[in-house]
Design a protein around this motif. Structure first.
Motif, PDB file in Angstrom:
ATOM      1  N   HIS A 145      77.458  15.533  13.611  1.00  0.00           N
ATOM      2  CA  HIS A 145      76.463  15.166  12.347  1.00  0.00           C
ATOM      3  C   HIS A 145      75.040  15.409  12.073  1.00  0.00           C
ATOM      4  O   HIS A 145      74.547  14.617  13.308  1.00  0.00           O
ATOM      5  CB  HIS A 145      77.660  13.318  11.444  1.00  0.00           C
ATOM      6  CG  HIS A 145      77.004  13.072  11.930  1.00  0.00           C
ATOM      7  ND1 HIS A 145      75.653  11.765  11.309  1.00  0.00           N
ATOM      8  CD2 HIS A 145      77.514  12.241  12.601  1.00  0.00           C
ATOM      9  CE1 HIS A 145      76.000  11.157  12.326  1.00  0.00           C
ATOM     10  NE2 HIS A 145      77.426  10.840  13.210  1.00  0.00           N
ATOM     11  N   HIS A 147      71.827  13.251  12.628  1.00  0.00           N
ATOM     12  CA  HIS A 147      70.637  11.456  11.766  1.00  0.00           C
ATOM     13  C   HIS A 147      70.056  11.843  10.934  1.00  0.00           C
ATOM     14  O   HIS A 147      68.612  10.650  10.667  1.00  0.00           O
ATOM     15  CB  HIS A 147      70.276  10.726  13.387  1.00  0.00           C
ATOM     16  CG  HIS A 147      71.841  10.326  13.399  1.00  0.00           C
ATOM     17  ND1 HIS A 147      71.186   8.996  13.815  1.00  0.00           N
ATOM     18  CD2 HIS A 147      72.516  10.203  13.169  1.00  0.00           C
ATOM     19  CE1 HIS A 147      72.958   8.183  13.765  1.00  0.00           C
ATOM     20  NE2 HIS A 147      73.848   9.646  13.930  1.00  0.00           N
ATOM     21  N   SER A 150      70.868  11.618   6.953  1.00  0.00           N
ATOM     22  CA  SER A 150      71.433  11.745   7.267  1.00  0.00           C
ATOM     23  C   SER A 150      72.289  11.838   5.695  1.00  0.00           C
ATOM     24  O   SER A 150      73.104  12.257   4.993  1.00  0.00           O
ATOM     25  CB  SER A 150      71.979  11.104   8.489  1.00  0.00           C
ATOM     26  OG  SER A 150      71.291   9.384   7.994  1.00  0.00           O
ATOM     27  N   VAL A 154      74.273  14.934   5.212  1.00  0.00           N
ATOM     28  CA  VAL A 154      75.459  14.265   5.583  1.00  0.00           C
ATOM     29  C   VAL A 154      76.356  14.370   4.286  1.00  0.00           C
ATOM     30  O   VAL A 154      77.595  15.608   4.583  1.00  0.00           O
ATOM     31  CB  VAL A 154      76.153  13.648   6.095  1.00  0.00           C
ATOM     32  CG1 VAL A 154      77.724  13.133   5.967  1.00  0.00           C
ATOM     33  CG2 VAL A 154      75.544  13.536   7.695  1.00  0.00           C
TER      34      VAL A 154
END
Length: 172
Positions: A145, A147, A150, A154
């Motif tokens: 994923h 950062h 995020s 995400v």
């Protein structure tokens, strides 16, 4: 009774179970398990991941699709399955309107490959690419994923499963 050291409490177990259930439910809603075989497979060592905007059916095929962000047009992103101890390369192509990275959650990777923006690498800017290269030391189930922002990236769908298979051991 006060919690000491690393004792596990019933509350912690229940909270963890809730997180796992929510994650599994989200994966089912977003179509995990209904997709064909995609991504890297054991024995392959190179993969292209394109971060970009796409559409997904969150509430079934008869309702309108909603805008999401995904890797290679998928939410969750493609399953990556590689062997422990074998070199791996993933080329991230950023088709978003903002910078992004990939963090290989839980894996021991070289610092420059860890995907933490402004700390271990600069964000991959729109229209740019970055080659991640590492050799996974540990077998297990992980995830990847960004950062970079995020909380949004995400949340919009940039994540995917990463399985590091145990290397076969030769018996002599």
């Amino acid at each position: 009774m006060a919690q000491t050291g690393s004792r596990m409490t019933r509350r912690a177990v229940l909270a963890g179970s809730g997180v796992v259930a929510i994650g599994a439910g989200t994966a089912v809603i977003l179509g995990a398990g209904t997709r064909g075989s995609v991504g890297a497979r054991a024995g392959q060592n190179e993969l292209v991941l394109e971060a970009g905007k796409t559409l997904a059916s969150l509430m079934g095929e008869r309702l309108p699709q909603v805008p999401v962000w995904g890797y290679n047009g998928l939410v969750p992103g493609p399953e990556i399955r590689v062997r422990q101890g074998q070199p791996f390369k993933a080329l991230l192509k950023n088709n978003l309107d903002e910078g992004t990275t990939i963090h290989w959650h839980g894996l021991r990777v070289p610092n420059a490959m860890d995907g933490v923006p402004h700390l271990t690498q600069d964000p991959v800017e729109p229209g740019q690419a970055f080659l991640y290269e590492f050799t996974p030391a540990d077998a297990g189930t992980f995830w990847y994923h960004p950062h970079q922002r995020s909380f949004e990236q995400v949340g919009r769908g940039l994540y995917g499963p990463l399985i590091i298979e145990v290397s076969p051991v030769s018996i002599q």
